[in-house]
Design an enzyme around this catalytic site. Structure first.
Site, PDB file in Angstrom:
ATOM      1  N   TYR A  46      39.169  34.995  34.102  1.00 57.26           N
ATOM      2  CA  TYR A  46      38.849  34.383  35.385  1.00 57.26           C
ATOM      3  C   TYR A  46      38.887  32.847  35.366  1.00 57.26           C
ATOM      4  CZ  TYR A  46      38.014  38.808  37.647  1.00 57.26           C
ATOM      5  OH  TYR A  46      38.197  40.055  38.211  1.00 57.26           O
TER       6      TYR A  46
ATOM      7  N   GLU B 137      33.235  44.749  37.802  1.00 58.67           N
ATOM      8  CA  GLU B 137      34.123  45.332  36.791  1.00 58.67           C
ATOM      9  C   GLU B 137      33.373  45.667  35.508  1.00 58.67           C
ATOM     10  OE1 GLU B 137      37.218  42.402  36.711  1.00 58.67           O
ATOM     11  OE2 GLU B 137      37.704  42.789  38.818  1.00 58.67           O
TER      12      GLU B 137
END
Length: 409
Positions: free
Chosen positions: A96, A138
């Protein structure tokens, strides 16, 4: 994690500009990211970069998430769909910051002087909020998948137990775990990710394929269409052609555990209508086989559209099920039936799917509708069902496109 009110106002004010330049931003993002982190080509589908599907999907996702940053509840089903794909592709928290750095850099490069420090700081914080949502969601998905009976983390080696040609362009691969241990169950409609390492390719290629047979068996089955080069400059499907030409019985394919948010509601008592076009039949076959096995009294209408019988996979199997089960009815649409098809009269409609024809073969619109296929086909089906006033909660489809839905393209 909440966004500062002043920065929230900046995001709201700049959303139209970001939306207007969304695809330009995301195209620049991928160019930047792959240049700085070429190893990520092992994860991202490079063909989708060529077609423009991936940049558009990301642009829609960025805009949609930012537009709902005050309350993600309205778009949570979409976020979960993206999260399922991320989990299947093994996207991890460490990815990310890389995405964020290059996305912000792309916004600055595309917008130029208009992207002031105030605007860039606001979008940096907004990205942080969005990334945090995905990372936490997630993490739960990874833990849940691994903890299930037969579940696993990452990629697990499976052996190709059988390879079966289903049509001129579709071949099935029956996959059994190399370690001989239990495999986790799944919900009809879900998919797996396969990892292909080819000597002719610099990078690993990941592809997602729907499971085409019911759960509870000792294998997973995927049925893969060989994607040939198209005139508009789209090359051969690297993975699909390799699977067809080079992967044989006994070979090893690493896969992730089943994922996906498009699946059959097993608790519904409504008649089930399955509509597929081309290789879109793969999740439908899984749903059909599961229903016949676990809910044999449920009425099922299975409609499949193909060019002709040469490109029609599983036709004999579906015909056999319809012959064995009075509650299963099968209908076939051929766009361009061959001479043999015309002689045998082995189809129910020539040409394309239409609402008028659908209404002629179904007793009513009171049913659960599931459909999958090429985007233009799905758009026609979706519009037809809405025109017939099928309740929205009874319309289900698998769409690997934009952040939104079929009504938006």
């Amino acid at each position: 994690m909440a966004l500062d009110p002043k920065k929230l106002e900046v995001i709201k004010a700049t959303l139209p500009v970001v939306k207007e330049h969304g695809e330009a931003i995301t195209k620049q993002f991928y160019k930047r990211m792959f240049k700085q982190h070429p190893e990520l080509k092992n994860i991202f589908n490079q063909t989708h970069q060529i077609t423009g599907h991936q940049p558009k999907a990301l642009a829609d996702a960025v805009y949609g998430a930012a537009a709902n940053i005050e309350d993600f509840s309205q778009i949570m089903p979409v976020l979960e769909r993206i999260g399922e794909k991320h989990r299947s592709l093994q996207i991890k928290p460490e990815h990310y910051p890389i995405v964020g750095e290059n996305l912000l850099g792309a916004i600055k490069e595309v917008l130029g002087d208009a992207a002031t420090d105030e605007i860039m700081n606001a979008w940096a914080d907004a990205y942080g909020v969005i990334a945090d949502v995905f990372i936490r969601m997630e993490d739960k998905m990874y833990k849940s998948t691994e903890s299930q009976p037969g579940g696993w983390a990452g990629f697990r080696d499976f052996v190709v137990d059988r390879k079966v040609k289903e049509s001129d362009v579709i071949t099935s691969f029956y996959l059994k775990p190399k370690d001989g241990q239990q495999i986790t169950t799944f919900i009809p409609g879900q998919y797996i990710t396969v990892k292909m390492e080819m000597s002719s390719e610099e990078y690993t290629h990941l592809r997602q394929y729907s499971l085409s047979d019911r759960p509870g068996l000792e294998y997973y089955r995927i049925s893969v269409k060989r994607e040939d080069a198209r005139s508009e400059g789209i090359p051969n499907g690297i993975v699909s052609t390799y699977l067809h030409s080079h992967v044989n019985e006994g070979d090893i394919i690493p896969i992730t555990a089943p994922a996906g948010d498009f699946y059959l509601n097993m608790d519904s008592s409504l008649p089930l209508v399955l509509i597929s076009g081309g290789v879109g039949l793969t999740p439908m076959m899984c749903m059909l086989n599961t229903t016949v096995n676990e809910n044999p009294n449920r009425t099922v209408y299975y409609i499949h559209a193909a060019i002709n019988s040469n490109l029609h996979a599983f036709k004999d199997h579906v015909n056999d099920l319809a012959a064995e089960h009075k509650n299963v009815k099968s209908f076939v649409i051929y766009e361009k039936p061959s001479e043999t098809d015309q002689e045998m009269k082995n189809y129910d409609k020539e040409g394309f799917f239409t609402l008028e024809w659908l209404q002629s073969v179904l007793p009513s619109n009171d049913a659960d509708f599931y459909f999958c296929g090429p985007s233009p086909f799905m758009k026609v089906v979706n519009q037809s069902l809405k025109q017939w006033k099928v309740p929205e909660e009874q319309i289900h489809y698998e769409f690997f496109g934009s952040f939104g839905n079929l009504d938006e393209f």
